[in-house]
Design a protein around this motif. Structure first.
Motif, PDB file in Angstrom:
ATOM      1  N   ALA A 258       0.946  -1.292  -0.069  1.00 41.50           N
ATOM      2  CA  ALA A 258       0.142   0.150   0.039  1.00 41.50           C
ATOM      3  C   ALA A 258       0.785   1.493   0.174  1.00 41.50           C
ATOM      4  CB  ALA A 258      -1.006   0.103   1.375  1.00 41.50           C
ATOM      5  N   ALA A 259       1.946   1.391   0.880  1.00 42.33           N
ATOM      6  CA  ALA A 259       2.627   2.455   1.131  1.00 42.33           C
ATOM      7  C   ALA A 259       3.596   2.801  -0.559  1.00 42.33           C
ATOM      8  CB  ALA A 259       3.748   2.041   1.832  1.00 42.33           C
ATOM      9  N   SER A 260       4.000   1.590  -1.201  1.00 46.06           N
ATOM     10  CA  SER A 260       4.595   1.751  -2.461  1.00 46.06           C
ATOM     11  C   SER A 260       3.712   2.324  -3.594  1.00 46.06           C
ATOM     12  CB  SER A 260       5.107   0.267  -2.895  1.00 46.06           C
ATOM     13  OG  SER A 260       5.562   0.464  -4.188  1.00 46.06           O
ATOM     14  N   ILE A 261       2.314   1.932  -3.457  1.00 46.94           N
ATOM     15  CA  ILE A 261       1.318   2.327  -4.506  1.00 46.94           C
ATOM     16  C   ILE A 261       1.180   3.961  -3.982  1.00 46.94           C
ATOM     17  CG2 ILE A 261      -1.049   2.321  -5.023  1.00 46.94           C
ATOM     18  CD1 ILE A 261      -1.024  -0.705  -4.554  1.00 46.94           C
ATOM     19  N   ILE A 262       0.932   4.218  -2.811  1.00 47.54           N
ATOM     20  CA  ILE A 262       0.745   5.589  -2.491  1.00 47.54           C
ATOM     21  C   ILE A 262       1.970   6.586  -3.048  1.00 47.54           C
ATOM     22  CG2 ILE A 262       0.384   7.320  -0.736  1.00 47.54           C
ATOM     23  CD1 ILE A 262      -1.002   4.855   1.078  1.00 47.54           C
ATOM     24  N   SER A 263       3.077   6.103  -2.600  1.00 48.43           N
ATOM     25  CA  SER A 263       4.246   6.773  -2.989  1.00 48.43           C
ATOM     26  C   SER A 263       4.291   7.301  -4.444  1.00 48.43           C
ATOM     27  CB  SER A 263       5.467   6.186  -2.675  1.00 48.43           C
ATOM     28  OG  SER A 263       6.647   6.778  -3.090  1.00 48.43           O
TER      29      SER A 263
END
Length: 294
Positions: A258-263
């Motif tokens: 999720a954090a990678s997608i948001i970034s």
């Protein structure tokens, strides 16, 4: 500052989602909101999500409002005709609930009452129109409302990673014409498709919140691929969840994804909508991984 003001000010807004219980006790929902969702701008309350009968979104929104949170009242067209839909919008306004997310809703065969008869008297576009008519002081039959007219901040949904992005852009245009003032996306797992979609959708100049799900397992991912329209989870993500089941079970893998997608997507949207699906306790960790998101 209210959600509408935050979005119009250009602030990167984070909202979260909770599901009402299958019963009448809201203790866990309210405690979870207090403990884990305090840093979010608003809390979206699902409306019998996945066609599973639960406590109503409106009652849950009122409880959250009374507890100091700003709710987003989600309304699906599946279970109510135009009389009940307009009535519930008026009830929300009476309670002081301004944010509404208006959607057509999952078909009944997906849930725990597959023999239930769906209504779909209105769809999401015509429900947006109905909300606008109420704001003008009349109902859908042009009958005048008594007293002051309600005011809403009207939201809708869009699926940027659909197999038919041009169709989604057309639907988005129709919803804006009908009155949509902000959008939440379906869960995004393909940043490149989202960014390409947003490059085209930017012409609408309407705030879009990136929808993110914290995946719990490879099985959950496969289920979403089979059953959730507009969601496509790549095999590499499923393989990553499968590679270390204990790490996935703890939430670490889902948070990392999720954090990678948001970034990758945060510079192409007005904010973030977290669909925690019972993992509200993971929301603070996700926000921490995002760093100074404001």
């Amino acid at each position: 500052m209210k959600l509408k003001e935050r979005l119009h000010s250009g602030e990167f807004v984070v909202t979260a989602e909770v599901g009402p219980p299958k019963g009448i006790s809201l203790f866990e929902v309210l405690e979870s909101a207090k403990a884990f969702l305090g840093d979010t701008a608003a809390i979206n309350v699902t409306d019998c999500q996945a066609s599973v009968m639960r406590l109503g979104s409106l009652a849950t929104c009122k409880a959250l409002l009374d507890s100091g949170h700003e709710p987003i009242f989600q309304m699906a067209c599946r279970d109510r005709n135009r009389i009940a839909l307009q009535s519930d919008l008026l009830s929300a306004a009476y309670f002081g609930i301004e944010n509404v997310l208006l959607l057509t809703g999952d078909y009944t065969t997906l849930g725990d009452s597959p023999d239930a008869k769906p209504v779909y008297d209105l769809d999401s576009v015509s429900l947006l129109h109905a909300a606008c008519e109420l704001e003008r002081g009349v109902d859908l039959n042009a009958n005048a409302l008594s007293g002051s007219a309600p005011k809403f901040f009207k939201g809708a949904v869009v699926s940027p990673c659909s197999d038919s992005p041009d169709v989604q852009l057309h639907k988005m245009d129709r919803k804006i014409t009908a009155g949509a003032e902000f959008f939440q996306t379906q869960a995004i797992f393909e940043p490149e498709k989202f960014i390409a979609f947003m490059d085209k959708a930017s012409r609408f100049n309407v705030p879009v919140l990136l929808g993110v799900v914290i995946l719990k397992s490879a099985g959950m991912a496969r289920f979403m691929n089979r059953n959730i329209a507009g969601v496509s989870i790549p095999e590499w993500i499923i393989d990553k969840l499968d590679a270390d089941k204990e790490r996935a079970k703890s939430g670490e893998t889902g948070l990392e994804i999720a954090a990678s997608i948001i970034s990758k997507c945060r510079n192409h949207c007005a904010g973030l909508h977290i669909m925690s699906l019972g993992w509200e306790d993971k929301v603070p960790s996700l926000l921490e991984r995002m760093g100074n998101y404001k």
